[in-house]
Design a protein around this motif. Sequence first.
Motif, PDB file in Angstrom:
ATOM      1  N   PHE A  62      -2.024   6.011   3.448  1.00 28.80           N
ATOM      2  CA  PHE A  62      -1.447   5.177   4.496  1.00 28.80           C
ATOM      3  C   PHE A  62      -1.189   5.906   5.813  1.00 28.80           C
ATOM      4  CE2 PHE A  62       0.073   2.656   0.724  1.00 28.80           C
ATOM      5  CZ  PHE A  62      -0.694   1.528   1.000  1.00 28.80           C
ATOM      6  N   LEU A  63      -0.968   7.213   5.780  1.00 26.05           N
ATOM      7  CA  LEU A  63      -0.659   7.937   7.005  1.00 26.05           C
ATOM      8  C   LEU A  63      -1.830   8.749   7.540  1.00 26.05           C
ATOM      9  CD1 LEU A  63       2.976   9.210   6.279  1.00 26.05           C
ATOM     10  CD2 LEU A  63       2.210   7.015   7.213  1.00 26.05           C
ATOM     11  N   LEU A  64      -2.657   9.288   6.639  1.00 26.06           N
ATOM     12  CA  LEU A  64      -3.790  10.097   7.077  1.00 26.06           C
ATOM     13  C   LEU A  64      -5.094   9.315   7.086  1.00 26.06           C
ATOM     14  CD1 LEU A  64      -3.049  13.445   5.166  1.00 26.06           C
ATOM     15  CD2 LEU A  64      -1.989  12.507   7.239  1.00 26.06           C
ATOM     16  N   HIS A  65      -5.072   8.101   6.537  1.00 34.57           N
ATOM     17  CA  HIS A  65      -6.229   7.205   6.492  1.00 34.57           C
ATOM     18  C   HIS A  65      -7.387   7.773   5.692  1.00 34.57           C
ATOM     19  CE1 HIS A  65      -4.804   5.269  10.583  1.00 34.57           C
ATOM     20  NE2 HIS A  65      -3.867   5.295   9.646  1.00 34.57           N
ATOM     21  N   ASP A  66      -7.062   8.515   4.621  1.00 39.89           N
ATOM     22  CA  ASP A  66      -8.091   9.058   3.745  1.00 39.89           C
ATOM     23  C   ASP A  66      -8.570   7.987   2.763  1.00 39.89           C
ATOM     24  OD1 ASP A  66      -7.788  11.457   4.973  1.00 39.89           O
ATOM     25  OD2 ASP A  66      -6.781  12.460   3.298  1.00 39.89           O
ATOM     26  N   THR A  67      -9.779   8.143   2.289  1.00 45.38           N
ATOM     27  CA  THR A  67     -10.296   7.320   1.196  1.00 45.38           C
ATOM     28  C   THR A  67     -10.020   8.046  -0.115  1.00 45.38           C
ATOM     29  OG1 THR A  67     -12.024   6.367   2.589  1.00 45.38           O
ATOM     30  CG2 THR A  67     -12.337   6.243   0.208  1.00 45.38           C
ATOM     31  N   LEU A  68      -9.366   7.368  -1.060  1.00 46.74           N
ATOM     32  CA  LEU A  68      -8.965   7.985  -2.318  1.00 46.74           C
ATOM     33  C   LEU A  68      -9.897   7.578  -3.452  1.00 46.74           C
ATOM     34  CD1 LEU A  68      -5.091   7.365  -2.301  1.00 46.74           C
ATOM     35  CD2 LEU A  68      -6.347   9.325  -1.379  1.00 46.74           C
ATOM     36  N   PRO A  69     -10.073   8.454  -4.433  1.00 42.08           N
ATOM     37  CA  PRO A  69     -10.752   8.033  -5.659  1.00 42.08           C
ATOM     38  C   PRO A  69      -9.971   6.887  -6.294  1.00 42.08           C
ATOM     39  CG  PRO A  69     -10.547  10.427  -5.572  1.00 42.08           C
ATOM     40  CD  PRO A  69      -9.707   9.886  -4.464  1.00 42.08           C
ATOM     41  N   PRO A  70     -10.664   5.894  -6.874  1.00 38.04           N
ATOM     42  CA  PRO A  70      -9.960   4.741  -7.455  1.00 38.04           C
ATOM     43  C   PRO A  70      -8.876   5.132  -8.453  1.00 38.04           C
ATOM     44  CG  PRO A  70     -12.312   4.292  -7.317  1.00 38.04           C
ATOM     45  CD  PRO A  70     -12.136   5.725  -6.935  1.00 38.04           C
ATOM     46  N   ASP A  71      -9.127   6.134  -9.301  1.00 38.35           N
ATOM     47  CA  ASP A  71      -8.114   6.535 -10.288  1.00 38.35           C
ATOM     48  C   ASP A  71      -6.861   7.081  -9.601  1.00 38.35           C
ATOM     49  OD1 ASP A  71      -9.773   5.753 -12.300  1.00 38.35           O
ATOM     50  OD2 ASP A  71     -10.456   7.785 -12.819  1.00 38.35           O
ATOM     51  N   THR A  72      -7.043   7.833  -8.536  1.00 38.56           N
ATOM     52  CA  THR A  72      -5.897   8.369  -7.798  1.00 38.56           C
ATOM     53  C   THR A  72      -5.094   7.246  -7.151  1.00 38.56           C
ATOM     54  OG1 THR A  72      -7.123  10.413  -7.341  1.00 38.56           O
ATOM     55  CG2 THR A  72      -5.185   9.962  -5.974  1.00 38.56           C
ATOM     56  N   ALA A  73      -5.799   6.273  -6.592  1.00 41.77           N
ATOM     57  CA  ALA A  73      -5.118   5.135  -5.962  1.00 41.77           C
ATOM     58  C   ALA A  73      -4.357   4.317  -6.995  1.00 41.77           C
ATOM     59  CB  ALA A  73      -6.129   4.267  -5.225  1.00 41.77           C
ATOM     60  N   ARG A  74      -4.962   4.090  -8.156  1.00 43.81           N
ATOM     61  CA  ARG A  74      -4.290   3.301  -9.199  1.00 43.81           C
ATOM     62  C   ARG A  74      -3.077   4.037  -9.754  1.00 43.81           C
ATOM     63  NH1 ARG A  74      -9.572   1.247 -10.362  1.00 43.81           N
ATOM     64  NH2 ARG A  74     -10.074   3.123 -11.562  1.00 43.81           N
ATOM     65  N   ALA A  75      -3.160   5.368  -9.848  1.00 43.83           N
ATOM     66  CA  ALA A  75      -2.026   6.138 -10.348  1.00 43.83           C
ATOM     67  C   ALA A  75      -0.810   5.995  -9.423  1.00 43.83           C
ATOM     68  CB  ALA A  75      -2.403   7.612 -10.479  1.00 43.83           C
ATOM     69  N   ALA A  76      -1.068   5.817  -8.148  1.00 45.76           N
ATOM     70  CA  ALA A  76       0.024   5.673  -7.188  1.00 45.76           C
ATOM     71  C   ALA A  76       0.476   4.235  -7.017  1.00 45.76           C
ATOM     72  CB  ALA A  76      -0.402   6.231  -5.835  1.00 45.76           C
ATOM     73  N   LEU A  77      -0.479   3.288  -7.071  1.00 44.64           N
ATOM     74  CA  LEU A  77      -0.177   1.906  -6.706  1.00 44.64           C
ATOM     75  C   LEU A  77      -0.223   0.918  -7.856  1.00 44.64           C
ATOM     76  CD1 LEU A  77      -2.226   1.778  -3.380  1.00 44.64           C
ATOM     77  CD2 LEU A  77       0.257   1.791  -3.585  1.00 44.64           C
ATOM     78  N   GLY A  78      -0.739   1.326  -9.006  1.00 45.37           N
ATOM     79  CA  GLY A  78      -0.884   0.393 -10.119  1.00 45.37           C
ATOM     80  C   GLY A  78      -2.073  -0.517  -9.915  1.00 45.37           C
ATOM     81  N   ASP A  79      -1.932  -1.779 -10.291  1.00 49.72           N
ATOM     82  CA  ASP A  79      -3.016  -2.756 -10.184  1.00 49.72           C
ATOM     83  C   ASP A  79      -3.385  -2.949  -8.711  1.00 49.72           C
ATOM     84  OD1 ASP A  79      -4.840  -4.765 -10.471  1.00 49.72           O
ATOM     85  OD2 ASP A  79      -3.408  -6.265 -11.180  1.00 49.72           O
TER      86      ASP A  79
END
Length: 492
Positions: A62-79
């Motif tokens: 959200f602050l650096l505007h990076d693209t995350l691997p889906p697993d990393t994003a799900r670990a932080a945000l859930g569904d």
Amino acid sequence: MLSPTHAAALADRLAAAGYTLAEATDRLGPEATDALGRNTTLAARDALGEATDPQAALVRLFLLHDTLPPDTARAALGDLAPLEEAGIVAATADGVRAALEIRPYAADGPGLDFDGWIAHDLIPILDGRLGRSRPDYVLGASPASTTLAQMTIRRAVGRALDLGTGCGIQSLLLAGHAGHVVATDLNPRAVAMARLTAGLNRLDLDVREGSLYEPVADEAFDLIVTNPPYVMSPPTGERLVYREGLFSADELVRRVVVEGADRLAPGGTLQVLGNWAVTDDEDWTDRLRRWVEPTGCDALVLQREHLDAYEYIEVWLNDAGLVGTDEYAPRYRAWLDYFAALGITGVGMGWMMLHRGGRATPDIRIEPWPHAVHQPLGEAFADHIAGVSLAALPDEVLLGRAWELDGRVDVETLGRPGVEDPEHIVYRQRYGFGRAVEVDTALGAVLGACDGDLTAGQIIAAVADILDVDPDALAVEVTPKLRDLIGEGYLT
């Protein structure tokens, strides 16, 4: 946007990951935090290193505007499905990226105790990019929104209006001391963003879409705050809704002030951060007096800055991301021609407050005030309202009261070495607007004795005796000056 249930679930995820202002700032450190405030990310990247834990992932997303691997994003945000459907994140071939910013935000101070998040569009100029904002761009926390938050009077009120809410920052803060908050905006995207901000902070916010006061046409408020789209730009070319309206010159700000006064409940206050045109054929104070006098309200207008036409245009061309583009020069020329046709030679920028005090003769003060001020500024505006009321007391009542000089007033004496009496005596406030006043010997002696024990009349009589002057004549001379000092908050 996100349903209240999903917004609350997202907020729980953000909090659990430590994605709050205090925790993220502690993780990044002061240098990286300051660098993000300058829209550069390299210091934050150095602070995070290779970390991919949920807190680091949310900062990156959200602050650096990076693209995350889906697993990393799900670990932080859930569904991720409801977030994708709501347009908060987007799936790409490379992973998951943010479609808008969810930024930690906090505020504290008198009447303020907020810690949560705001939602707004992605900053388009990170790391020196020449990004362009979409016309319906929704701005996040800005110097202007911070100034408005600082100048807002934090007193308990029944109904408050956040006019031109944008991402909803002012509404979040108003909710801490207002029984009911209405937020309005002409921009449908801003309305949706304000609702998302409210949902993330579990705030039941009354958000309405519409221009100026149309959504609240028949309603009255105890407090109205607004940082309206006051930029005066030519009608040609692309407009940014968050900063530019469809009115000529400063007509939008005039309508915000005049129509806002009509929607103040008895004792209600309107606070505006805006700008106004300066022309060669009329003093700017007379222009604003024509706005406020017919409202019947007390008014305090402080011009914090004056820009010539060139300075003003350059500020907003840079804000629009046009520097370095082929559009810059022709847009600059069109703006100059627009100002010339309207006779605008400069622009005043500052603070406006109207108060429906019900006074037969309203107190109207319009002045340049480029000097340093002291926070919390909201307290200064509240004190001004109280001071104006006290300063309106009849002479006999004013002289019959015991007054006390504020303990935060410094007395400065200036004079030549060896001379017994000072050439200048200045009383200077270390609070509020930081006013200063030069006094003569008699007035200085009266002020110096104002400790809450003797009445003003008794002090004047005693000073007259010391100076061997007529006490009635001294009272006639000093009373109007005392009235001014009471109105300016020197005496309580």
